[in-house]
Enzyme design. Sequence first.
Site, PDB file in Angstrom:
ATOM      1  CE1 TYR A  99      -4.683  -2.049   4.973  1.00  0.00           C
ATOM      2  CE2 TYR A  99      -3.544   0.008   4.490  1.00  0.00           C
ATOM      3  CZ  TYR A  99      -4.184  -1.142   4.064  1.00  0.00           C
ATOM      4  OH  TYR A  99      -4.306  -1.385   2.712  1.00  0.00           O
ATOM      5  CB  SER A 152      -0.855  -0.014   1.271  1.00  0.00           C
ATOM      6  OG  SER A 152      -1.486   1.242   1.449  1.00  0.00           O
TER       7      SER A 152
HETATM    8  P1  NDP Z   1     -11.822  -5.714   0.486  1.00  0.00           P
HETATM    9  O1  NDP Z   1     -12.157  -5.339   1.883  1.00  0.00           O
HETATM   10  O2  NDP Z   1     -12.753  -5.344  -0.611  1.00  0.00           O
HETATM   11  O3  NDP Z   1     -11.519  -7.283   0.384  1.00  0.00           O
HETATM   12  C1  NDP Z   1     -10.682  -7.892   1.330  1.00  0.00           C
HETATM   13  C2  NDP Z   1     -10.712  -9.389   1.152  1.00  0.00           C
HETATM   14  O4  NDP Z   1      -9.934  -9.979   2.206  1.00  0.00           O
HETATM   15  C3  NDP Z   1     -12.128  -9.945   1.250  1.00  0.00           C
HETATM   16  O5  NDP Z   1     -12.290 -10.962   0.303  1.00  0.00           O
HETATM   17  C4  NDP Z   1     -12.150 -10.513   2.670  1.00  0.00           C
HETATM   18  O6  NDP Z   1     -13.024 -11.602   2.842  1.00  0.00           O
HETATM   19  C5  NDP Z   1     -10.711 -10.980   2.839  1.00  0.00           C
HETATM   20  N1  NDP Z   1     -10.415 -11.107   4.258  1.00  0.00           N
HETATM   21  C6  NDP Z   1     -10.464 -10.141   5.210  1.00  0.00           C
HETATM   22  N2  NDP Z   1     -10.216 -10.658   6.423  1.00  0.00           N
HETATM   23  C7  NDP Z   1     -10.004 -11.990   6.236  1.00  0.00           C
HETATM   24  C8  NDP Z   1      -9.729 -13.070   7.111  1.00  0.00           C
HETATM   25  N3  NDP Z   1      -9.640 -12.880   8.433  1.00  0.00           N
HETATM   26  N4  NDP Z   1      -9.597 -14.302   6.598  1.00  0.00           N
HETATM   27  C9  NDP Z   1      -9.718 -14.504   5.263  1.00  0.00           C
HETATM   28  N5  NDP Z   1      -9.993 -13.533   4.382  1.00  0.00           N
HETATM   29  C10 NDP Z   1     -10.139 -12.285   4.871  1.00  0.00           C
HETATM   30  O7  NDP Z   1     -10.390  -5.063   0.235  1.00  0.00           O
HETATM   31  P2  NDP Z   1      -9.610  -4.701  -1.118  1.00  0.00           P
HETATM   32  O8  NDP Z   1      -9.989  -5.620  -2.197  1.00  0.00           O
HETATM   33  O9  NDP Z   1      -9.689  -3.245  -1.292  1.00  0.00           O
HETATM   34  O10 NDP Z   1      -8.096  -4.998  -0.639  1.00  0.00           O
HETATM   35  C11 NDP Z   1      -7.322  -6.084  -1.096  1.00  0.00           C
HETATM   36  C12 NDP Z   1      -5.888  -5.826  -0.698  1.00  0.00           C
HETATM   37  O11 NDP Z   1      -5.422  -4.635  -1.319  1.00  0.00           O
HETATM   38  C13 NDP Z   1      -5.685  -5.633   0.797  1.00  0.00           C
HETATM   39  O12 NDP Z   1      -4.485  -6.265   1.193  1.00  0.00           O
HETATM   40  C14 NDP Z   1      -5.577  -4.128   0.943  1.00  0.00           C
HETATM   41  O13 NDP Z   1      -4.837  -3.776   2.087  1.00  0.00           O
HETATM   42  C15 NDP Z   1      -4.865  -3.763  -0.340  1.00  0.00           C
HETATM   43  N6  NDP Z   1      -5.031  -2.373  -0.783  1.00  0.00           N
HETATM   44  C16 NDP Z   1      -6.243  -1.906  -1.228  1.00  0.00           C
HETATM   45  C17 NDP Z   1      -6.369  -0.612  -1.683  1.00  0.00           C
HETATM   46  C18 NDP Z   1      -7.671  -0.069  -2.178  1.00  0.00           C
HETATM   47  O14 NDP Z   1      -7.743   1.136  -2.507  1.00  0.00           O
HETATM   48  N7  NDP Z   1      -8.723  -0.844  -2.277  1.00  0.00           N
HETATM   49  C19 NDP Z   1      -5.209   0.305  -1.708  1.00  0.00           C
HETATM   50  C20 NDP Z   1      -3.984  -0.273  -1.207  1.00  0.00           C
HETATM   51  C21 NDP Z   1      -3.918  -1.569  -0.778  1.00  0.00           C
HETATM   52  P3  NDP Z   1     -14.543 -11.367   3.361  1.00  0.00           P
HETATM   53  O15 NDP Z   1     -15.165 -10.457   2.350  1.00  0.00           O
HETATM   54  O16 NDP Z   1     -15.097 -12.731   3.408  1.00  0.00           O
HETATM   55  O17 NDP Z   1     -14.381 -10.703   4.716  1.00  0.00           O
END
Ligand code: NDP
Length: 247
Positions: A166, A153
């Site tokens: 985070y 990130s």
């Molecule tokens: P979302 O919140 O849309 O999706 C996150 C995913 O991670 C979901 O599928 C969720 O599953 C899963 N997840 C969360 N907690 C757990 C857990 N305890 N066990 C298993 N699965 C889990 O986030 P994004 O798609 O936006 O983010 C994806 C990655 O990109 C992350 O690492 C984030 O930090 C990074 N990122 C995102 C940015 C953005 O602007 N979107 C910018 C920079 C980095 P469920 O839905 O079932 O909870």
Amino acid sequence: MFVYQAAPNALAGKVILVTGAGDGIGKAAAKTYAAFGATVILLGKTTKKLEAVYDEIVAAGHPEPAIVPLDLKGATAKHYKDMAATITAEFGKLDGVLHNAGILGVLSPFEHIDLETWNDIMQVNLTSAMLLSQALIPVLKKAPHASIVFTSSGVGRQGRAYWGPYAVSKFATEGLMQLMADEYEGSVIRVNAINPGATRTKMRNRAYPGEDQLSLPTADSIMPVYLYLMSDDSLSVNGQSLDAQQK
Ligand code: NDP
């Protein structure tokens, strides 16, 4: 945007595990990898979401995925070892892992960070990716070339007020990526990271509730770099942290 055009069958025959595959960027990556020929292992917390992604992939006529419901918060080293054994028995090799699952926690002043939230974020964003990687190394070594991709990130490269655990988890993710890349240099395994940049997902909306979501790129639109790092076109790339939305 990162510019890359994969050949239609760039990932044919590859087996790729994606964490957080039920939503947001992970869902887009799983569908993209399947569309380019990979058999995808969908790991995530909410089974229903994983099943919906599975159905979409099968309906599109892509290779049938596998589903692994797992809460990374409570998972232990044994869960990961058992999973690695199942993958070895089922597929014989693993060509790629996208560590994408993550949680934001709560943005708050430094003095308000509580230990429980800190530990949960470290567990899901960092420790689980370390343990999962450790367990999967033997089956990754069975592939001709294997790619481990971490998710970073902007706040994992430059600290920012209120982003607390985070941000620290993402700094540590960059560090883990670098040390693994150095350690596995010269082996079949390469290790890199992607900074997605601001992307239209639920997490982004939680971090910036006042923002116009429609002004942001979709998860589908940032896929070129995700494809690049899983394809054999990136065989010589190791230890890099790439920007999905590189200008
Ligand atoms: P979302 O919140 O849309 O999706 C996150 C995913 O991670 C979901 O599928 C969720 O599953 C899963 N997840 C969360 N907690 C757990 C857990 N305890 N066990 C298993 N699965 C889990 O986030 P994004 O798609 O936006 O983010 C994806 C990655 O990109 C992350 O690492 C984030 O930090 C990074 N990122 C995102 C940015 C953005 O602007 N979107 C910018 C920079 C980095 P469920 O839905 O079932 O909870």
